[in-house]
Design a protein around this motif. Structure first.
Motif, PDB file in Angstrom:
ATOM      1  N   GLY A 296      64.475 122.456  43.814  1.00 30.50           N
ATOM      2  CA  GLY A 296      63.511 121.683  44.589  1.00 30.50           C
ATOM      3  C   GLY A 296      63.348 120.276  44.052  1.00 30.50           C
ATOM      4  O   GLY A 296      64.288 119.681  43.509  1.00 30.50           O
ATOM      5  N   VAL A 297      62.157 119.720  44.204  1.00 33.40           N
ATOM      6  CA  VAL A 297      61.866 118.365  43.734  1.00 33.40           C
ATOM      7  C   VAL A 297      61.200 118.455  42.360  1.00 33.40           C
ATOM      8  O   VAL A 297      60.116 119.021  42.218  1.00 33.40           O
ATOM      9  CB  VAL A 297      60.929 117.631  44.715  1.00 33.40           C
ATOM     10  N   ALA A 298      61.837 117.897  41.363  1.00 31.21           N
ATOM     11  CA  ALA A 298      61.307 117.938  40.003  1.00 31.21           C
ATOM     12  C   ALA A 298      60.109 116.996  39.870  1.00 31.21           C
ATOM     13  O   ALA A 298      59.928 116.060  40.656  1.00 31.21           O
ATOM     14  CB  ALA A 298      62.391 117.565  39.002  1.00 31.21           C
ATOM     15  N   GLY A 299      59.294 117.222  38.862  1.00 32.06           N
ATOM     16  CA  GLY A 299      58.094 116.423  38.664  1.00 32.06           C
ATOM     17  C   GLY A 299      58.375 115.086  37.994  1.00 32.06           C
ATOM     18  O   GLY A 299      59.356 114.925  37.261  1.00 32.06           O
ATOM     19  N   ASN A 300      57.516 114.112  38.253  1.00 29.17           N
ATOM     20  CA  ASN A 300      57.629 112.806  37.601  1.00 29.17           C
ATOM     21  C   ASN A 300      56.976 112.841  36.224  1.00 29.17           C
ATOM     22  O   ASN A 300      56.002 113.554  35.988  1.00 29.17           O
ATOM     23  CB  ASN A 300      56.951 111.720  38.443  1.00 29.17           C
ATOM     24  N   GLY A 301      57.521 112.028  35.326  1.00 25.54           N
ATOM     25  CA  GLY A 301      56.923 111.895  34.009  1.00 25.54           C
ATOM     26  C   GLY A 301      55.680 111.024  34.062  1.00 25.54           C
ATOM     27  O   GLY A 301      55.515 110.182  34.944  1.00 25.54           O
ATOM     28  N   GLY A 302      54.793 111.211  33.116  1.00 30.19           N
ATOM     29  CA  GLY A 302      53.569 110.424  33.070  1.00 30.19           C
ATOM     30  C   GLY A 302      53.779 109.059  32.457  1.00 30.19           C
ATOM     31  O   GLY A 302      54.769 108.802  31.763  1.00 30.19           O
ATOM     32  N   ASN A 303      52.857 108.139  32.724  1.00 32.50           N
ATOM     33  CA  ASN A 303      52.883 106.809  32.119  1.00 32.50           C
ATOM     34  C   ASN A 303      52.192 106.843  30.761  1.00 32.50           C
ATOM     35  O   ASN A 303      51.225 107.583  30.556  1.00 32.50           O
ATOM     36  CB  ASN A 303      52.176 105.790  33.025  1.00 32.50           C
ATOM     37  N   ALA A 304      52.669 106.009  29.835  1.00 34.13           N
ATOM     38  CA  ALA A 304      52.098 105.944  28.495  1.00 34.13           C
ATOM     39  C   ALA A 304      51.650 104.529  28.186  1.00 34.13           C
ATOM     40  O   ALA A 304      52.407 103.568  28.407  1.00 34.13           O
ATOM     41  CB  ALA A 304      53.104 106.419  27.456  1.00 34.13           C
ATOM     42  N   VAL A 305      50.430 104.383  27.688  1.00 35.24           N
ATOM     43  CA  VAL A 305      49.885 103.079  27.311  1.00 35.24           C
ATOM     44  C   VAL A 305      49.268 103.190  25.922  1.00 35.24           C
ATOM     45  O   VAL A 305      48.468 104.101  25.666  1.00 35.24           O
ATOM     46  CB  VAL A 305      48.804 102.613  28.307  1.00 35.24           C
ATOM     47  N   SER A 306      49.654 102.285  25.047  1.00 33.67           N
ATOM     48  CA  SER A 306      49.029 102.190  23.728  1.00 33.67           C
ATOM     49  C   SER A 306      48.690 100.731  23.487  1.00 33.67           C
ATOM     50  O   SER A 306      49.580  99.889  23.348  1.00 33.67           O
ATOM     51  CB  SER A 306      49.955 102.710  22.625  1.00 33.67           C
ATOM     52  N   SER A 307      47.409 100.419  23.441  1.00 28.26           N
ATOM     53  CA  SER A 307      46.941  99.051  23.234  1.00 28.26           C
ATOM     54  C   SER A 307      46.002  99.040  22.030  1.00 28.26           C
ATOM     55  O   SER A 307      44.984  99.724  22.030  1.00 28.26           O
ATOM     56  CB  SER A 307      46.219  98.537  24.487  1.00 28.26           C
ATOM     57  N   LEU A 308      46.356  98.279  21.008  1.00 28.49           N
ATOM     58  CA  LEU A 308      45.612  98.283  19.756  1.00 28.49           C
ATOM     59  C   LEU A 308      45.325  96.858  19.317  1.00 28.49           C
ATOM     60  O   LEU A 308      46.220  96.019  19.264  1.00 28.49           O
ATOM     61  CB  LEU A 308      46.411  99.008  18.672  1.00 28.49           C
ATOM     62  N   SER A 309      44.071  96.579  19.007  1.00 25.52           N
ATOM     63  CA  SER A 309      43.665  95.268  18.500  1.00 25.52           C
ATOM     64  C   SER A 309      42.923  95.470  17.191  1.00 25.52           C
ATOM     65  O   SER A 309      41.959  96.236  17.129  1.00 25.52           O
ATOM     66  CB  SER A 309      42.772  94.547  19.514  1.00 25.52           C
ATOM     67  N   ILE A 310      43.374  94.797  16.149  1.00 31.89           N
ATOM     68  CA  ILE A 310      42.769  94.935  14.834  1.00 31.89           C
ATOM     69  C   ILE A 310      42.574  93.545  14.246  1.00 31.89           C
ATOM     70  O   ILE A 310      43.533  92.805  14.046  1.00 31.89           O
ATOM     71  CB  ILE A 310      43.644  95.815  13.907  1.00 31.89           C
ATOM     72  N   VAL A 311      41.332  93.187  14.024  1.00 33.69           N
ATOM     73  CA  VAL A 311      40.995  91.879  13.455  1.00 33.69           C
ATOM     74  C   VAL A 311      40.252  92.126  12.146  1.00 33.69           C
ATOM     75  O   VAL A 311      39.123  92.616  12.147  1.00 33.69           O
ATOM     76  CB  VAL A 311      40.127  91.044  14.410  1.00 33.69           C
ATOM     77  N   GLY A 312      40.899  91.827  11.036  1.00 33.89           N
ATOM     78  CA  GLY A 312      40.315  92.062   9.729  1.00 33.89           C
ATOM     79  C   GLY A 312      39.239  91.049   9.401  1.00 33.89           C
ATOM     80  O   GLY A 312      39.528  89.941   8.958  1.00 33.89           O
TER      81      GLY A 312
END
Length: 670
Positions: A296-312
């Motif tokens: 049949g029709v296979a499933g789509n993969g999910g989207n991945a987001v990684s957003s990181l901000s680090i201010v010392g």
């Protein structure tokens, strides 16, 4: 639903409890484990019952080692699981719904006075049962939640806390509706004031969706993974905080059923912390893969987001490091049906340190994979680092499949006075891009991997050397590495053996290295047809007094020196082109990019320079070169305007470059 609960005390006592669903008592416990009872299987037509929930709450204590675990019970099947449930010729041997998996909840809290300490919380949702028959519903996987806190009540060496939650697998359904994977949530908070090293880890994993059998059905969706607060605080010590999620994979489909969708994964500033010395934050977001489908029709993969901000800034951190990874879910594969599509991956890291003499490091990775027959996705990564000492940024992106797009951008910046009368505010940006267009006529695997790295620093730092492409590709389709203000020893190493670059400045003049870089590209070994690979590096400076800027072209490497080659080189400032040239052969490019120097002109105040390099090819070819930027009083005439270039073409089509060699010219490092 009853739960089996086992407590191991410091006095090695064991307690078995039936009928309760949670336990919380004021004992100085080291270990607490709770397991939900499995649901009861049904008989034909009656269906199974839900698995038991499991709740484990570790009391507040001062023990140096704590472990708490909860496991939900499995949901009951529609029929006897020992006898099995079969599906043959569109008929199942039993019918009925199945029970959901039991949920799992754990929490722990401890205050450690000294020494070395660890505290862990683990929650596992139970699996959904198997359902059978048209319209019957399989149980979903149990949800899982893990929460942990830790605090220092004195001085010690190491304190590590971690929370891990994993959703249960969704139940399989024969001719009915499959169960979704269980959701997962984790949270970890640590206060390590007084300890030398502290670590905080949160991890959540969504459950896999249940499988489906029969035309018109599809595998269930993967469970969602999310994080609560993941934070640490330490005094004059080293702090490492890690946040990780994995979305559940979609369920598989058989006998005409489609595959389920992989869950998305998104982290936005999930890892946080403060340290008086060293602070390292990392995020990993992996989306679920699409579910397999037999026909049949296979499933789509999910989207991945990684957003990181680090201010010392909170505690005056002197070393700041941020790492972010986004891993998209691959598209579901198939034997004879329609493959799913991979999700997109987007990773961004911003690391900044404001203390004098400090360092900031940013690493961003984005991956959109190809799983056998599945199509490609998009991968983009962006790393930015700024400091008042050493700033380094590295970005890489990978996309695979019959079509794809990969882009990596890294930016590093710092401010430094190179000479008493000239101050350089350095911003270095490297970009690398690889694009493969859709080709419906062929299904061969084609991949693209790109990478960029930048460093801006006060003092000497390590840097990448020019890769040797004489024997073929280095495995990266597009790459750009750029470094600013490397120091005196690096300058000497770079110009050694490059007489044209060394003699480009007046004798005894003060000359400073602004930056060094490498640009290169390779035609993908799996690509078909014409492809264009683009890479560039951007440098931003601010000069108090007018100065000449020279680009020294150091070394060149490549392969396929017998075929026509299309290479484009350009240096721009703002919206204006300072120099551009194109090369139709390996020999032309090698002559131009080896031991050559160009005076780009005189500049003052803010200066933005971009060095670009493109490869257009339809066969196995590759090329790369190294260069350096320096400023001072040059003996070379400025390069002609682009409109004047044609007036100087001759011979091989190169611009005639004339150098007045001055062997006693000398460079001063940054």
């Amino acid at each position: 639903m009853p739960s089996r609960i086992k407590v191991i005390c410091l006095l090695v006592c064991t307690i078995e409890v039936f009928g309760g669903v949670s336990l919380s008592q004021p004992v100085q416990a080291a270990t607490l484990e709770v397991t939900g009872v499995d649901g009861v299987d049904g008989v034909n037509g009656s269906g199974g019952t839900a698995g038991g929930d499991a709740n484990a709450d570790m009391p507040l204590n001062n023990d140096n080692t704590n472990f708490v675990k909860a496991t939900g019970g499995s949901g009951g099947w529609a029929g006897d699981r020992n006898g099995g449930i079969s599906y043959s010729n569109g008929v199942t041997n039993v019918v009925g719904d199945s029970g959901r998996g039991g949920s799992a909840y754990v929490s722990a809290d401890s205050v450690v006075l000294s020494g070395t300490a660890t505290s862990s919380a683990l929650a596992n949702g139970g699996s959904g049962g198997v359902a059978a028959g048209t319209g019957h519903v399989a149980g979903s996987g149990g949800d899982a939640t893990a929460l942990i806190k830790g605090a220092a009540g004195g001085n010690g060496q190491f304190f590590g806390i971690g929370a891990r939650a994993k959703g249960g697998y969704g139940g399989t359904s024969m001719l009915g509706i499959a169960g979704d994977g269980g959701n997962a949530t984790a949270s970890a908070v640590g206060n390590f004031i007084g300890f030398n090293v502290g670590t905080v880890t949160s991890e959540a994993i969504g459950g896999i969706g249940g499988s489906a059998y029969g035309a018109g059905q599809r595998g269930a969706n993967g469970g969602v993974a999310s994080l609560g607060v993941t934070r640490g605080v330490i005094g004059n010590g080293e702090l490492r905080v890690s946040a990780s999620i994995v979305g559940g994979t979609g369920g598989s489909g058989y006998y005409g059923a489609g595959g389920g969708r992989g869950a998305d994964a998104e982290l936005v500033n999930a890892a946080t912390g403060a340290s008086g010395r060293t602070l390292s934050l990392s995020q990993f977001a992996m989306a679920g893969h699409g579910g397999y489908s037999e026909s049949g029709v296979a499933g789509n993969g999910g989207n991945a987001v990684s957003s990181l901000s680090i201010v010392g800034a909170s505690y005056g951190e002197t070393q700041v490091s941020g790492t972010g990874t986004a891993f998209a879910g691959g598209g579901g594969t198939t034997d004879s049906g329609v493959a799913g599509r991979a999700g997109g991956a987007f990773a961004t890291v911003h690391a900044e340190s404001q203390a004098n003499g400090s360092s900031a490091n940013a690493i961003a990775d984005a991956i959109s994979p190809r799983l056998r027959t599945a199509d490609a996705g998009v991968a983009e990564s962006n790393a930015y680092a700024r400091s008042r000492g050493i700033g380094s940024a590295q970005a890489s992106a990978y996309a695979g499949g019959a079509s794809g797009y990969a882009r990596a951008t890294s930016t590093a910046s710092h401010s430094v006075a190179l000479l008493p009368s000239q101050r350089v505010d350095t911003v270095v940006t490297a970009n690398a891009t690889s694009v493969l267009g859709k080709n419906t006529a062929d299904a061969q695997v084609r991949t693209q991997r790109v990478g960029s790295e930048t460093i801006a620093a006060f003092s000497n730092v390590s840097y990448k050397g020019l890769p040797d492409l004489a024997g073929g590709s280095n495995g990266i389709e597009s790459f750009s590495y750029a470094y600013g203000s490397l120091g005196a020893s690096a300058t000497d190493d770079l110009i050694r053996g490059h007489s044209a670059v060394e003699s480009a400045f007046e004798a005894n003049s003060a000359v400073s290295l602004m930056g060094f870089g490498i640009l290169g590209a390779n035609y993908s070994e799996f690509a078909i047809g014409g492809r264009r690979y683009s890479q560039d590096a951007q440098f931003h400076y601010s000069f108090i007094q007018p100065t000449d800027i020279v680009i020294g072209l150091l070394d060149f490497t490549g392969y396929d020196d017998t075929s026509a080659m299309a290479l484009d080189f350009q240096v721009t400032s703002g919206n204006g082109t300072l120099y551009s040239a194109s090369f139709a052969s390996f020999a032309e490019a090698q002559m131009f990019f080896s031991n050559n120097a160009l005076n780009l002109g005189m500049f003052q105040n803010d200066v933005d320079l971009t060095v670009s390099f493109d490869l257009t090819a339809d066969r196995q070819q590759g090329a790369a070169f190294s260069y350096m930027l320096a400023f001072g009083d040059s003996v070379l005439a400025p390069v002609p305007e682009p409109s004047m270039v044609l007036m100087f073409l001759s011979g091989l089509g190169l611009i005639g470059l004339h150098f007045r060699a001055r062997k006693n010219g000398k460079f001063a490092g940054g």
